[in-house]
Design a protein around this motif. Structure first.
Motif, PDB file in Angstrom:
ATOM      1  N   GLU A   1       0.868  -1.177   0.000  1.00 30.06           N
ATOM      2  CA  GLU A   1       0.000   0.000   0.000  1.00 30.06           C
ATOM      3  C   GLU A   1       0.903   1.225   0.000  1.00 30.06           C
ATOM      4  N   ILE A   2       0.859   1.992  -1.075  1.00 31.29           N
ATOM      5  CA  ILE A   2       1.705   3.175  -1.206  1.00 31.29           C
ATOM      6  C   ILE A   2       1.112   4.310  -0.372  1.00 31.29           C
ATOM      7  N   LEU A   3       1.931   4.918   0.470  1.00 30.18           N
ATOM      8  CA  LEU A   3       1.519   6.072   1.268  1.00 30.18           C
ATOM      9  C   LEU A   3       1.927   7.323   0.499  1.00 30.18           C
ATOM     10  N   GLU A   4       0.949   7.953  -0.138  1.00 28.78           N
ATOM     11  CA  GLU A   4       1.240   9.022  -1.093  1.00 28.78           C
ATOM     12  C   GLU A   4       1.970  10.206  -0.463  1.00 28.78           C
ATOM     13  N   THR A   5       1.583  10.589   0.734  1.00 33.39           N
ATOM     14  CA  THR A   5       2.140  11.808   1.322  1.00 33.39           C
ATOM     15  C   THR A   5       3.617  11.665   1.669  1.00 33.39           C
ATOM     16  N   SER A   6       4.040  10.453   2.061  1.00 34.91           N
ATOM     17  CA  SER A   6       5.416  10.259   2.516  1.00 34.91           C
ATOM     18  C   SER A   6       6.312   9.596   1.474  1.00 34.91           C
ATOM     19  N   GLY A   7       5.711   8.962   0.449  1.00 32.82           N
ATOM     20  CA  GLY A   7       6.509   8.233  -0.524  1.00 32.82           C
ATOM     21  C   GLY A   7       6.968   6.876  -0.027  1.00 32.82           C
ATOM     22  N   THR A   8       6.541   6.488   1.182  1.00 30.87           N
ATOM     23  CA  THR A   8       6.869   5.172   1.714  1.00 30.87           C
ATOM     24  C   THR A   8       5.702   4.222   1.443  1.00 30.87           C
ATOM     25  N   PHE A   9       5.816   2.974   1.930  1.00 28.16           N
ATOM     26  CA  PHE A   9       4.739   2.031   1.680  1.00 28.16           C
ATOM     27  C   PHE A   9       4.617   1.031   2.818  1.00 28.16           C
ATOM     28  N   VAL A  10       3.437   0.422   2.904  1.00 26.81           N
ATOM     29  CA  VAL A  10       3.153  -0.632   3.875  1.00 26.81           C
ATOM     30  C   VAL A  10       3.327  -1.969   3.169  1.00 26.81           C
ATOM     31  N   LEU A  11       4.145  -2.831   3.739  1.00 27.66           N
ATOM     32  CA  LEU A  11       4.360  -4.170   3.200  1.00 27.66           C
ATOM     33  C   LEU A  11       3.376  -5.120   3.866  1.00 27.66           C
ATOM     34  N   LYS A  12       2.494  -5.721   3.078  1.00 33.42           N
ATOM     35  CA  LYS A  12       1.441  -6.579   3.613  1.00 33.42           C
ATOM     36  C   LYS A  12       1.712  -8.035   3.243  1.00 33.42           C
ATOM     37  N   ASN A  13       1.580  -8.897   4.257  1.00 31.18           N
ATOM     38  CA  ASN A  13       1.850 -10.324   4.075  1.00 31.18           C
ATOM     39  C   ASN A  13       0.588 -11.122   4.360  1.00 31.18           C
TER      40      ASN A  13
END
Length: 318
Positions: free
Chosen positions: A291-303
């Motif tokens: 899941e891309i976090l638009e505001t920070s440019g980071t993302f959540v890795l989901k398993n």
């Protein structure tokens, strides 16, 4: 047995971490975790599987957090005042997710990872010479191909953009076949001087989503995509084995074709034409998604924890 010594109890913890960080095979780290409960706790507490994955794929440095989609495990109750603290559960969750990721990334089956062609920076004689032709294996010089528009300046580059089979793919090799034309008993190869690869994701859900962009980019690719990996510039060849496998986060691949070498005899313009493009690697779906976090440019890795764990024994804290 009484003469045996556990070096984790005798060495400074930082020294022990440095020693274990030399392990490069995930199975070796699994064996370390299986030695004893204290060794397993040490691996979890120091995030050794996370460090291993970061060494394998530096692109993971943009992970903001990890999440398990299996509700029974992800929402395990935490007793107030117990040693099974929220902090420890966070470490244990990271351990499970990164251990599974390390396994998946080192034991995958190789496949063609392209899902569809998105766009080309230019197309001559659309749709006859569309980018979609590059997804069809070329067997003879008469087979369909993609062609750029002609340019008088041989330095004008071209780009081809593709969507991969999932948001997370491990890419090890990219194969490109320039178009060859037999004209007046001479063989012409419409290649590029060099090539560079970029991998990444759309800047936002409205920048790409599931809609098709056609064969010409509606805007500059730099305004549409965020690139999490950029390769060195390679001299043009047909097979590019990347120096190390790359984790493509977001499922978008851009091929930059730099410089033109072939002038067409009829109009005197320089063209780049490609018969076939193949991306070799493995999709990590459905085991993993992002899941891309638009505001920070980071993302959540989901398993998705419905699959098997890489760790050999179930962890309990008590």
């Amino acid at each position: 047995m009484e003469a045996c010594r556990d070096f984790l109890n005798w060495l400074d913890p930082d020294i022990s971490v440095q020693i274990l960080m030399y392990l490069e095979d995930p199975s070796d780290l699994v064996h370390v975790s299986s030695v004893s409960r204290s060794w397993r706790d040490f691996v979890i507490a120091n995030g050794l599987f996370k460090h291993l994955c970061l060494r394998m794929f530096p692109q993971l440095s943009r992970v903001a957090c990890v999440m398990e989609l299996n509700k029974s495990r992800a929402k395990k109750p935490v007793e107030v005042g117990s040693s099974y603290s929220m902090e420890w559960e966070s470490l244990a969750r990271d351990h499970r997710v990164y251990a599974t990721l390390a396994q998946v990334c080192t034991s995958f089956l190789v496949e063609d990872c392209i899902s569809e062609a998105i766009s080309a920076s230019s197309t001559d004689h659309y749709p006859l010479e569309s980018i979609h032709n590059t997804l069809l294996p070329a067997y003879t010089w008469r087979d369909p191909y993609w062609s750029s528009k002609g340019q008088s300046d041989p330095a004008v580059p071209e780009t081809l953009i593709y969507k991969l089979k999932s948001e997370l793919c491990v890419i090890s090799e990219i194969n490109i076949c320039p178009f060859q034309e037999l004209f007046l008993s001479s063989l012409y190869i419409y290649s590029a001087n060099s090539v560079r690869f970029r991998m990444g994701h759309p800047k936002g859900p409205n920048d790409f989503g599931s809609r098709h962009l056609g064969d010409s980019l509606p805007c500059n690719a730099e305004d549409t995509f965020i690139w999490t990996y950029t390769s060195p510039e390679f001299p043009m060849a047909q097979n590019f084995r990347l120096p190390e496998p790359v984790l493509c986060i977001g499922g978008i691949l851009q091929i930059e074709l730099l410089g033109r070498v072939q002038r067409h005899e009829l109009d005197g313009l320089f063209y780049i034409c490609m018969s076939y493009v193949q991306v070799v690697g493995c999709s990590l779906s459905p085991t993993f998604c992002v899941e891309i976090l638009e505001t920070s440019g980071t993302f959540v890795l989901k398993n998705d924890m419905q699959g098997k764990f890489y760790t050999p024994t179930k962890f309990t804290q008590g």
